[in-house]
Design a protein around this motif. Sequence first.
Motif, PDB file in Angstrom:
ATOM      1  N   LYS A 261      -0.849   8.257  -5.313  1.00  0.00           N
ATOM      2  CA  LYS A 261      -0.213   9.453  -4.757  1.00  0.00           C
ATOM      3  C   LYS A 261       1.202   9.161  -4.275  1.00  0.00           C
ATOM      4  N   MET A 262       1.458   7.899  -3.915  1.00  0.00           N
ATOM      5  CA  MET A 262       2.780   7.513  -3.427  1.00  0.00           C
ATOM      6  C   MET A 262       3.657   6.912  -4.527  1.00  0.00           C
ATOM      7  N   GLY A 263       3.247   7.066  -5.779  1.00  0.00           N
ATOM      8  CA  GLY A 263       4.094   6.650  -6.889  1.00  0.00           C
ATOM      9  C   GLY A 263       4.049   5.180  -7.226  1.00  0.00           C
ATOM     10  N   ARG A 264       2.999   4.480  -6.790  1.00  0.00           N
ATOM     11  CA  ARG A 264       2.823   3.082  -7.164  1.00  0.00           C
ATOM     12  C   ARG A 264       1.866   2.990  -8.356  1.00  0.00           C
ATOM     13  N   ARG A 265       1.756   1.803  -8.920  1.00  0.00           N
ATOM     14  CA  ARG A 265       0.751   1.491  -9.922  1.00  0.00           C
ATOM     15  C   ARG A 265      -0.366   0.704  -9.246  1.00  0.00           C
ATOM     16  N   PHE A 266      -1.549   0.702  -9.854  1.00  0.00           N
ATOM     17  CA  PHE A 266      -2.685   0.132  -9.133  1.00  0.00           C
ATOM     18  C   PHE A 266      -3.645  -0.585 -10.073  1.00  0.00           C
ATOM     19  N   ILE A 267      -4.171  -1.721  -9.583  1.00  0.00           N
ATOM     20  CA  ILE A 267      -5.246  -2.455 -10.233  1.00  0.00           C
ATOM     21  C   ILE A 267      -6.333  -2.698  -9.191  1.00  0.00           C
TER      22      ILE A 267
END
Length: 302
Positions: A261-267
């Motif tokens: 939601k805050m515009g990061r990428r995630f693993i």
Amino acid sequence: MQVLDQHIGDRFAAYNVDCVEFTAQMPDASVDFSIYSPPFAHLFVYSDSERDMGNVADYETFGATYRHLVREMFRATKPGRISAVHCSDLPTTASKDGVIGLFDLPAVIREAHQAEGWVYHSRVTIWKDPVVEMQRTKAHGLLYKTFRTDASRCRAGMPDYLLMFRKPTGAATEKTPDPVEHDPNVYPVTRWQEIASPVWMTIDQTNVLNVKIVREDADERHLCPLQLDVIERALTLYSNPDDTVFSPFLGIGSEGYQALKMGRRFIGTELKPAYFRQAVKNLAHAEQEGVAGDLLARVAAE
């Protein structure tokens, strides 16, 4: 490495897998920031899997097992960047521990990180209402009756902690190769002053993802997703937009939900299939919201 399931989105990747085995295969210096809440030693039983770090006999075994993960996360993290660990002290009981008191789990977490090369960087205390704790746990040390009859047995309420560990860059004064920067127009000094406080007094303890859908009578004993407020503040402080955020204990996806939601990428990795399936739903929803938010922001800027 046995991957039971996986889901790859445009901005996230989630794996139903053992977190230690997965992290051991992550590329060097590929993670910008990590945030997670590990199993609280053997306090809760999340599943009957022998790979579950909550299935340990004692605190020492947990610390030794956890250290394997910490070692691989150190390698996978970029120099100068941060890993944030949510934890708390643990209540001890006469029947299980031989004494009524508290066990210092944050110390075990700190020792594991420092042994693997991390720098103990910062600690935030997250205020929690002792009245709510008393109503939920009925702890004798918080009862007004105990205060009236034998105050020597009273204790303060138990806060949560967010422990920050930094991977060194080399020399102590060397600049971070890939620093985190903030636009003063977006994050004014008043916002910084609030986040810089050693005690976060305004965390909404109820601001968590819905967990009802993943209840399982067979093996689920406790699920305590990290508050989205805590995750949002940590992401603001220690990550840039489009950074890769990692959580080895995905749960139902709270860290990834807020990161997307805050515009990061995630693993993220999760061992329990029920949690993994719900996490994928939550992450997919957050990914859609994040894309929609970016589109609206670009339209507004134009």
